[in-house]
Write a protein that holds these residues in place. Structure first.
Motif, short mmCIF file in Angstrom:
data_model
loop_
_atom_site.label_atom_id
_atom_site.label_comp_id
_atom_site.label_asym_id
_atom_site.label_seq_id
_atom_site.Cartn_x
_atom_site.Cartn_y
_atom_site.Cartn_z
N TYR A 10 44.27 44.48 40.72
CA TYR A 10 45.63 45.39 41.04
C TYR A 10 45.59 46.15 39.63
CZ TYR A 10 46.86 42.78 45.31
OH TYR A 10 46.73 42.28 46.29
N SER A 11 45.65 47.57 39.88
CA SER A 11 45.73 48.45 39.00
C SER A 11 46.51 49.48 38.78
CB SER A 11 44.11 49.10 38.67
OG SER A 11 44.17 50.13 37.89
N GLN A 12 47.00 50.04 37.70
CA GLN A 12 48.01 51.00 37.66
C GLN A 12 47.28 52.33 37.76
OE1 GLN A 12 51.24 50.25 34.78
NE2 GLN A 12 51.92 48.37 36.02
N ASP A 13 45.84 52.39 37.50
CA ASP A 13 45.04 53.55 37.76
C ASP A 13 43.81 53.32 38.63
OD1 ASP A 13 43.87 55.94 37.56
OD2 ASP A 13 44.18 56.19 35.29
N ALA A 14 44.20 52.85 39.89
CA ALA A 14 42.94 52.55 40.51
C ALA A 14 41.73 53.27 40.53
CB ALA A 14 43.32 52.19 42.07
N GLU A 15 42.02 54.56 40.57
CA GLU A 15 40.84 55.48 40.65
C GLU A 15 40.19 55.46 39.32
OE1 GLU A 15 40.31 60.25 40.99
OE2 GLU A 15 41.95 59.22 42.13
N ALA A 16 40.51 55.37 38.38
CA ALA A 16 39.95 55.45 37.24
C ALA A 16 39.10 54.02 36.77
CB ALA A 16 40.82 55.51 35.91
#
Length: 116
Positions: A10-16
């Motif tokens: 889980y990421s707060q900037d999934a694209e990066a």
């Protein structure tokens, strides 16, 4: 019976973070649609550790030569976030994902199950 395992970060900037896994780590991938990349992982294993606290799950990328892996990742712009910790059972460190979270790296010095 089982054909694989599916790990979710889980990421707060999934694209990066997806771009980091694609371009810096170099994992092959498929596009599940709309830029939603799903990555092929190396062989895996799972261990169950006891805890006195809340149960949690961890994800480590394993390597045979941590120093060589760090050198390659450094050439690709990865930032090491922890000094290498030496333990009788393995060597540990981490690199920073673009979202700010860490991706732990692990060179086991114990028998491994992922090549059975």
């Amino acid at each position: 019976m089982f054909t694989g395992s599916h790990v979710i970060l889980y990421s707060q900037d999934a694209e990066a973070d997806r771009a980091f896994l694609r371009d810096v780590i170099g994992f092959p991938h498929v596009d599940a649609g709309g830029g939603w990349l799903i990555f092929k992982l190396p062989p895996a294993e799972v261990a169950v550790h006891p805890t006195e606290g809340e149960p949690k799950h961890e994800f480590y990328l394993m390597c045979d030569d941590l120093d060589a892996a760090l050198a390659r990742l450094g050439e690709r712009g990865a930032e090491v976030t922890r000094p290498v910790a030496e333990a009788p059972w393995g060597r540990l460190t981490a690199v920073r994902l673009p979202s700010g979270s860490e991706l732990p790296l692990y060179q086991p010095l114990h028998p491994v199950a992922h090549n059975l």
